[in-house]
Design an enzyme around this catalytic site. Sequence first.
Site, PDB file in Angstrom:
ATOM      1  N   GLY A  39       0.805  -1.222   0.000  1.00 15.81           N
ATOM      2  CA  GLY A  39       0.000   0.000   0.000  1.00 15.81           C
ATOM      3  C   GLY A  39       0.832   1.262   0.000  1.00 15.81           C
ATOM      4  CG  ASN A  40       1.478   3.036  -2.675  1.00 13.54           C
ATOM      5  OD1 ASN A  40       0.550   3.450  -3.365  1.00 13.54           O
ATOM      6  ND2 ASN A  40       2.110   1.897  -2.924  1.00 13.54           N
ATOM      7  N   GLY A  56       8.918   0.313   1.094  1.00 10.46           N
ATOM      8  CA  GLY A  56       9.452  -0.753   1.937  1.00 10.46           C
ATOM      9  C   GLY A  56       9.221  -0.590   3.421  1.00 10.46           C
ATOM     10  CB  SER A  92       7.804   0.758  -6.123  1.00  9.54           C
ATOM     11  OG  SER A  92       6.739   0.014  -5.553  1.00  9.54           O
ATOM     12  CD  GLU A  93       1.901  -0.341  -6.059  1.00  6.50           C
ATOM     13  OE1 GLU A  93       1.260  -1.015  -6.861  1.00  6.50           O
ATOM     14  OE2 GLU A  93       1.725  -0.388  -4.840  1.00  6.50           O
ATOM     15  CG  HIS A 112      -2.285   1.228  -3.991  1.00  7.97           C
ATOM     16  ND1 HIS A 112      -3.216   0.398  -4.578  1.00  7.97           N
ATOM     17  CD2 HIS A 112      -1.133   0.515  -3.939  1.00  7.97           C
ATOM     18  CE1 HIS A 112      -2.653  -0.755  -4.881  1.00  7.97           C
ATOM     19  NE2 HIS A 112      -1.380  -0.716  -4.487  1.00  7.97           N
ATOM     20  CG  HIS A 114      -2.272  -4.685  -1.628  1.00 10.83           C
ATOM     21  ND1 HIS A 114      -1.055  -5.342  -1.738  1.00 10.83           N
ATOM     22  CD2 HIS A 114      -2.204  -3.642  -2.501  1.00 10.83           C
ATOM     23  CE1 HIS A 114      -0.298  -4.719  -2.637  1.00 10.83           C
ATOM     24  NE2 HIS A 114      -0.968  -3.668  -3.103  1.00 10.83           N
ATOM     25  CG  HIS A 175      -2.161  -4.299  -7.586  1.00  6.19           C
ATOM     26  ND1 HIS A 175      -1.588  -3.326  -8.353  1.00  6.19           N
ATOM     27  CD2 HIS A 175      -1.629  -4.131  -6.353  1.00  6.19           C
ATOM     28  CE1 HIS A 175      -0.754  -2.614  -7.627  1.00  6.19           C
ATOM     29  NE2 HIS A 175      -0.764  -3.077  -6.408  1.00  6.19           N
TER      30      HIS A 175
END
Length: 253
Positions: A39-40, A56, A92-93, A112, A114, A175
Site C-alpha cells: 500500500g501507499n 518498503g 514504487s507505485e 492505495h 490491498h 492487485h
Amino acid sequence: MIDRQPAVVRRVTEYELRQEMVRVGRLLWERGYVAATDGNLSARLGSDRLLVTPSGVSKGFLSEHELAVIGLEEGGQARGPALTGRACRPSSEILMHLEVYRQRPDVCAVVHAHPPAAIAFSIAGVSLARCVLPEVVITLGGIPTTEYATPGTPEVSESIRQALRSYDALVLAHHGSLTVGKTLWEAYLLLEKVEQTAQITLAAQQLGRVHTLPPEAVQKLAAKRAEMLQREGRNLCEGCSACILGDTPKSAP
Ligand SMILES: [Zn+2]
C-alpha cells in the site's frame, strides 16, 4: 465523465498533513487493508509537491519525519531524512499516484491498499460494479475493476486512466484498490466502502444469490447522485449516467 473543479488545497501545515498520513496508514494496517509493506498514500502539499509514503515500510508504523516529498511534475527525487541505513525513497507505485493528480485536478489525496475481499472478487472475475447497495450507487456511482497491469510500472497508469475520469474508487485486478478524495480521510473512507461492499456481496453469495437492485430503484438513486454532484458543483455527463443505469441483471450467480 464528471466535470471537475481544481481542488482548493486545504490550509493545513505540512506537519498536520504528515500526522494525518501516519494516522491513516495506521488504520490501513489495523483494519487489514494492507499486509507487510503493501500500500501507499499521497497528498498534495501546496500546488507543486506531494507528500508520499516511503517504499518498503509497514504503513502501520510510519512516523511523521520519514514521509517523502516529491515534485508533482518530475515525480522523481524525494526529499526526506535518511531512514535507518537507507535513503528515503518514495513508493514504487508513485507513477500511479502521479497519474491520478494529472487526470484529476479536484483530487488532493490518494490511498492505495490491498483489501483482501475486493481483490478476491477481481481474482474470481466477479465485478463489484453491480448495483447492490443504495449508498454505494449514490456516493460512488459504482466500483469498476480495471484491467490487470504490472504493479509499479507505467502499465498501471494506463489501466486506471479511463475509469478514473468517472469514479473515485477502483479495484485494480489481482492487485488492490485505488481511492481518491479531497483529503486522505475521505479517500480512506471510500476504501472502507469498497471492502465492505465486497464483504457483504460475498456473504450474500454464500447465502444464495446476489440480487441487484431493480432498474427503477437504481434510477431513483442515480437521480439522487446527480443532485449530490450538482450541489458539489460537479455535473454528471451522459457517459456516467449510462454506467449507473447500465445493464444490471436482476440477479447474478
Ligand atoms: Zn499495490
